[in-house]
Design a protein around this motif. Sequence first.
Motif, PDB file in Angstrom:
ATOM      1  N   ARG A   1       0.830  -1.213   0.000  1.00  0.00           N
ATOM      2  CA  ARG A   1       0.000   0.000   0.000  1.00  0.00           C
ATOM      3  C   ARG A   1       0.860   1.256   0.000  1.00  0.00           C
ATOM      4  N   ALA A   2       2.122   1.128  -0.424  1.00  0.00           N
ATOM      5  CA  ALA A   2       3.039   2.259  -0.425  1.00  0.00           C
ATOM      6  C   ALA A   2       2.920   3.056  -1.720  1.00  0.00           C
ATOM      7  N   SER A   3       3.314   4.324  -1.665  1.00  0.00           N
ATOM      8  CA  SER A   3       3.306   5.184  -2.843  1.00  0.00           C
ATOM      9  C   SER A   3       4.519   4.882  -3.726  1.00  0.00           C
ATOM     10  N   ARG A   4       4.499   5.412  -4.932  1.00  0.00           N
ATOM     11  CA  ARG A   4       5.645   5.238  -5.835  1.00  0.00           C
ATOM     12  C   ARG A   4       6.895   5.882  -5.245  1.00  0.00           C
ATOM     13  N   ALA A   5       6.737   7.073  -4.669  1.00  0.00           N
ATOM     14  CA  ALA A   5       7.885   7.755  -4.076  1.00  0.00           C
ATOM     15  C   ALA A   5       8.461   6.941  -2.917  1.00  0.00           C
ATOM     16  N   ALA A   6       7.590   6.338  -2.112  1.00  0.00           N
ATOM     17  CA  ALA A   6       8.062   5.516  -0.995  1.00  0.00           C
ATOM     18  C   ALA A   6       8.784   4.276  -1.509  1.00  0.00           C
ATOM     19  N   ALA A   7       8.275   3.685  -2.584  1.00  0.00           N
ATOM     20  CA  ALA A   7       8.933   2.516  -3.167  1.00  0.00           C
ATOM     21  C   ALA A   7      10.333   2.887  -3.658  1.00  0.00           C
TER      22      ALA A   7
END
Length: 337
Positions: A156-162
């Motif tokens: 459930r993470a964002s692209r930036a977090a990934a």
Amino acid sequence: MDGWDQLAAIGDPRAIAARIIQECNTFNLSALRSDPFGTLMRSTEITVTIEAGLVNTGCGGGGYYRPTPPTIHLHPATSRRDNFTLLHELAHHLQQTHDQWGYTLIDMDALIRRKIEEAVCDQFAAQILMPVGVTDRHDVSVHPADVMAGFFARTRASRAAALQRVREMLPQGARWILAVADLDGVVSTSASTYDDPPPPKGFAQEGFRRVAVEAMDAAVRREFHDGIEYRTGAVLDDLRVEAALDCEERYVFLALRPTTTNGSGTWTFPAQECSNPLCEKVFQPLKSSGRCQSCQGFRCPYCHRCSCSAPDRPTTCTSCFVPYTPAEMASGKHECF
């Protein structure tokens, strides 16, 4: 203090966050991973207050934590971005109320405490949202774009977090430029693990657009001859690129590395050609007064135009085939000889 003094002396945010997760018994970590918002909204230990008009405080990107009573104030963004923010702010609560680590924080200098507490919060959110498997650790050094796409697809993470999760997983000394771009090549987030700077955010990369088209069919693995363009007009070349489309088919994850023997890309400074058909002079970007905010093209130092202000009417008379003079282009009047 059962090892907490040693953790404080080392100051490793990853290790501290992992210890806090290990000792956490007030929240269901599996539930936090699958539904951070719903889990915290149902919590009796902490309150989540949604404030649409909340000013960005810089802490967590979209919220802040107040200890009395324990409350997370959330400025809602996208659901995936909110997930990271909520877990980041929850980590403030868990750190400050920890029966051992909390006292260690109190004894720290204020600036040092803020730095380490924020870093631990980021690590806590990343480790909860994106647990790292054996395959991830093996693949990240070889195909970081695939690992970024995998994190986004199964968590459930964002692209930036990934992207940031992969960046901190890369081994020391690894030379990668990481980026996320939309299908038009516009960069939304980026990072670099070495001296060559990442591509600028909000800036369209024609090379990334071409890679995104290829990624619609299959993962990309090839040399990257388009180069990364920077706002100054400089271009970073001699790179290889790999790319993977996200599961929503809206963005592409990119990872680039140098191919040169010295481990850095090659810098070039291409000349620009004026887009005004009445000028068409060639100039160096440093001579320009800067880029246009609309078309991102450099303003010509000779005619002071960019591509979006160049005349769009014909430059040659369709009757006598004589080129219009600048005065005739400005007035719209021309008499055939």
